[in-house]
Design an enzyme around this catalytic site. Structure first.
Site, PDB file in Angstrom:
ATOM      1  N   HIS A   9       7.357  21.393   8.141  1.00 24.32           N
ATOM      2  CA  HIS A   9       7.286  22.136   9.399  1.00 24.32           C
ATOM      3  C   HIS A   9       6.799  21.291  10.572  1.00 24.32           C
ATOM      4  O   HIS A   9       7.066  21.615  11.722  1.00 24.32           O
ATOM      5  CB  HIS A   9       6.351  23.341   9.224  1.00 24.32           C
ATOM      6  CG  HIS A   9       5.006  22.948   8.708  1.00 24.32           C
ATOM      7  ND1 HIS A   9       4.777  22.684   7.379  1.00 24.32           N
ATOM      8  CD2 HIS A   9       3.824  22.712   9.344  1.00 24.32           C
ATOM      9  CE1 HIS A   9       3.510  22.341   7.210  1.00 24.32           C
ATOM     10  NE2 HIS A   9       2.913  22.337   8.394  1.00 24.32           N
ATOM     11  N   GLY A  66       4.243  15.198   9.012  1.00 26.27           N
ATOM     12  CA  GLY A  66       3.352  14.947  10.139  1.00 26.27           C
ATOM     13  C   GLY A  66       3.062  13.469  10.300  1.00 26.27           C
ATOM     14  O   GLY A  66       3.131  12.909  11.397  1.00 26.27           O
ATOM     15  N   GLY A  68       4.292  11.116   7.703  1.00 22.83           N
ATOM     16  CA  GLY A  68       5.219  10.347   6.867  1.00 22.83           C
ATOM     17  C   GLY A  68       4.598   9.969   5.533  1.00 22.83           C
ATOM     18  O   GLY A  68       5.285   9.488   4.631  1.00 22.83           O
ATOM     19  N   GLY A  70       2.454  11.967   3.228  1.00 17.76           N
ATOM     20  CA  GLY A  70       2.527  12.912   2.105  1.00 17.76           C
ATOM     21  C   GLY A  70       3.924  12.994   1.520  1.00 17.76           C
ATOM     22  O   GLY A  70       4.108  12.952   0.290  1.00 17.76           O
ATOM     23  N   HIS A  98      12.919  -6.836   1.954  1.00 12.11           N
ATOM     24  CA  HIS A  98      12.043  -7.395   0.911  1.00 12.11           C
ATOM     25  C   HIS A  98      11.824  -6.452  -0.271  1.00 12.11           C
ATOM     26  O   HIS A  98      11.673  -6.906  -1.398  1.00 12.11           O
ATOM     27  CB  HIS A  98      10.671  -7.740   1.505  1.00 12.11           C
ATOM     28  CG  HIS A  98      10.703  -8.941   2.405  1.00 12.11           C
ATOM     29  ND1 HIS A  98       9.573  -9.658   2.721  1.00 12.11           N
ATOM     30  CD2 HIS A  98      11.719  -9.552   3.063  1.00 12.11           C
ATOM     31  CE1 HIS A  98       9.892 -10.656   3.526  1.00 12.11           C
ATOM     32  NE2 HIS A  98      11.192 -10.607   3.775  1.00 12.11           N
ATOM     33  N   ASN A  99      11.727  -5.154   0.010  1.00 14.76           N
ATOM     34  CA  ASN A  99      11.319  -4.197  -1.031  1.00 14.76           C
ATOM     35  C   ASN A  99      12.472  -3.338  -1.534  1.00 14.76           C
ATOM     36  O   ASN A  99      12.282  -2.503  -2.421  1.00 14.76           O
ATOM     37  CB  ASN A  99      10.199  -3.280  -0.519  1.00 14.76           C
ATOM     38  CG  ASN A  99       9.121  -4.042   0.235  1.00 14.76           C
ATOM     39  OD1 ASN A  99       8.915  -3.820   1.428  1.00 14.76           O
ATOM     40  ND2 ASN A  99       8.456  -4.980  -0.421  1.00 14.76           N
ATOM     41  N   ARG A 109       4.181  13.329  14.065  1.00 16.28           N
ATOM     42  CA  ARG A 109       2.947  13.383  14.857  1.00 16.28           C
ATOM     43  C   ARG A 109       2.444  11.979  15.198  1.00 16.28           C
ATOM     44  O   ARG A 109       1.387  11.828  15.803  1.00 16.28           O
ATOM     45  CB  ARG A 109       1.870  14.157  14.087  1.00 16.28           C
ATOM     46  CG  ARG A 109       2.205  15.638  13.914  1.00 16.28           C
ATOM     47  CD  ARG A 109       1.228  16.344  13.006  1.00 16.28           C
ATOM     48  NE  ARG A 109       1.559  17.767  12.896  1.00 16.28           N
ATOM     49  CZ  ARG A 109       1.130  18.554  11.912  1.00 16.28           C
ATOM     50  NH1 ARG A 109       0.348  18.068  10.951  1.00 16.28           N
ATOM     51  NH2 ARG A 109       1.478  19.818  11.871  1.00 16.28           N
ATOM     52  N   ARG A 132      13.918 -14.090  -4.529  1.00 13.78           N
ATOM     53  CA  ARG A 132      12.559 -13.895  -5.034  1.00 13.78           C
ATOM     54  C   ARG A 132      12.103 -12.443  -4.895  1.00 13.78           C
ATOM     55  O   ARG A 132      11.247 -11.972  -5.655  1.00 13.78           O
ATOM     56  CB  ARG A 132      11.585 -14.826  -4.321  1.00 13.78           C
ATOM     57  CG  ARG A 132      11.342 -14.498  -2.865  1.00 13.78           C
ATOM     58  CD  ARG A 132      10.463 -15.538  -2.189  1.00 13.78           C
ATOM     59  NE  ARG A 132      10.085 -15.164  -0.833  1.00 13.78           N
ATOM     60  CZ  ARG A 132      10.856 -15.289   0.237  1.00 13.78           C
ATOM     61  NH1 ARG A 132      12.098 -15.763   0.107  1.00 13.78           N
ATOM     62  NH2 ARG A 132      10.421 -14.954   1.438  1.00 13.78           N
ATOM     63  N   HIS A 133      12.688 -11.735  -3.949  1.00 14.14           N
ATOM     64  CA  HIS A 133      12.315 -10.336  -3.747  1.00 14.14           C
ATOM     65  C   HIS A 133      12.808  -9.459  -4.901  1.00 14.14           C
ATOM     66  O   HIS A 133      12.189  -8.458  -5.234  1.00 14.14           O
ATOM     67  CB  HIS A 133      12.869  -9.826  -2.420  1.00 14.14           C
ATOM     68  CG  HIS A 133      12.434 -10.649  -1.247  1.00 14.14           C
ATOM     69  ND1 HIS A 133      11.118 -10.744  -0.867  1.00 14.14           N
ATOM     70  CD2 HIS A 133      13.142 -11.446  -0.403  1.00 14.14           C
ATOM     71  CE1 HIS A 133      11.024 -11.551   0.188  1.00 14.14           C
ATOM     72  NE2 HIS A 133      12.241 -11.992   0.478  1.00 14.14           N
ATOM     73  N   ARG A 136      10.292  -9.219  -7.716  1.00 16.42           N
ATOM     74  CA  ARG A 136       9.148  -8.346  -7.399  1.00 16.42           C
ATOM     75  C   ARG A 136       9.529  -6.863  -7.448  1.00 16.42           C
ATOM     76  O   ARG A 136       8.742  -6.026  -7.910  1.00 16.42           O
ATOM     77  CB  ARG A 136       8.587  -8.729  -6.027  1.00 16.42           C
ATOM     78  CG  ARG A 136       8.000 -10.128  -6.066  1.00 16.42           C
ATOM     79  CD  ARG A 136       7.866 -10.769  -4.718  1.00 16.42           C
ATOM     80  NE  ARG A 136       7.405 -12.146  -4.826  1.00 16.42           N
ATOM     81  CZ  ARG A 136       7.515 -13.050  -3.861  1.00 16.42           C
ATOM     82  NH1 ARG A 136       8.082 -12.729  -2.717  1.00 16.42           N
ATOM     83  NH2 ARG A 136       7.073 -14.272  -4.048  1.00 16.42           N
TER      84      ARG A 136
HETATM   85  C1  RB5 Z   1       1.106  19.248   7.443  1.00 20.38           C
HETATM   86  O1  RB5 Z   1       0.116  19.827   8.235  1.00 20.38           O
HETATM   87  C2  RB5 Z   1       0.781  17.776   7.191  1.00 20.38           C
HETATM   88  O2  RB5 Z   1      -0.288  17.681   6.307  1.00 20.38           O
HETATM   89  C3  RB5 Z   1       1.997  17.051   6.683  1.00 20.38           C
HETATM   90  O3  RB5 Z   1       3.025  17.157   7.600  1.00 20.38           O
HETATM   91  C4  RB5 Z   1       1.852  15.553   6.442  1.00 20.38           C
HETATM   92  O4  RB5 Z   1       1.316  14.915   7.552  1.00 20.38           O
HETATM   93  C5  RB5 Z   1       1.196  15.158   5.189  1.00 20.38           C
HETATM   94  O5  RB5 Z   1       1.133  13.979   4.831  1.00 20.38           O
END
Ligand code: RB5
Length: 149
Positions: A9, A66, A68, A70, A98-99, A109, A132-133, A136
């Site tokens: 969200h 929010g 990236g 989580g 590289h990865n 955010r 080399r990558h 790894r």
């Molecule tokens: C949601 O409030 C927030 O926790 C989520 O978007 C994110 O930032 C989590 O890593």
């Protein structure tokens, strides 16, 4: 190229803007939601897009929450996924070179829309350098296998 995209969200509007941007550039985009502003749980959406990449249905993925963080942590629990959470285009390019990252993640955010566009451009136009990558990246896969049941 077919791109899986998902968000929570905190990132619905940015996701919509990035879908439009990618489609304008000729990418086929598979949207795993969420498409509303009601509070949802990012692992559910990150997992859906990650499974589409891991299965080969989509070649690359874009995840936005929010921060990236989580949503990338959730995606990285899917075997075969290498999701990189970044906040600028240099890291977006290097995580592919590289990865061999197959998903890019960033925070609605944290970065503005123009920076987000630059991040997806850098990620999707970069290529894994191998050499080399590769060794790894193979080591990362071995760790994944070691702990898979
Ligand atoms: C949601 O409030 C927030 O926790 C989520 O978007 C994110 O930032 C989590 O890593």
């Amino acid at each position: 190229m077919k791109i899986a995209i998902a968000n929570d969200h905190a990132a619905t509007q940015m996701k919509k803007d990035i879908v439009a941007y990618l489609e304008e550039k000729g990418y086929e985009v598979v949207n795993f939601g969420t498409d509303g502003d009601a509070s949802v749980d990012y692992p559910e959406y990150g997992c859906k897009a990650a499974e589409a990449v891991a299965s080969g249905e989509c070649e690359q993925g874009v995840l936005i929450c929010g921060t990236g963080i989580g949503i990338s942590l959730a995606a990285n629990k899917v075997p075969g996924i290498r999701a990189a959470a970044v906040s600028e285009p240099v890291s977006a390019r290097l995580c592919k070179e590289h990865n061999n990252a197959n998903i890019i993640a960033f925070g609605a955010r944290i970065v503005g829309l123009e920076e987000a566009k630059a991040i997806v451009d850098a990620f999707l136009t970069a290529s894994f350098l191998g050499g080399r990558h590769q060794r790894r990246v193979d080591m990362i896969t071995e760790i994944e296998k070691k702990y898979s049941r």
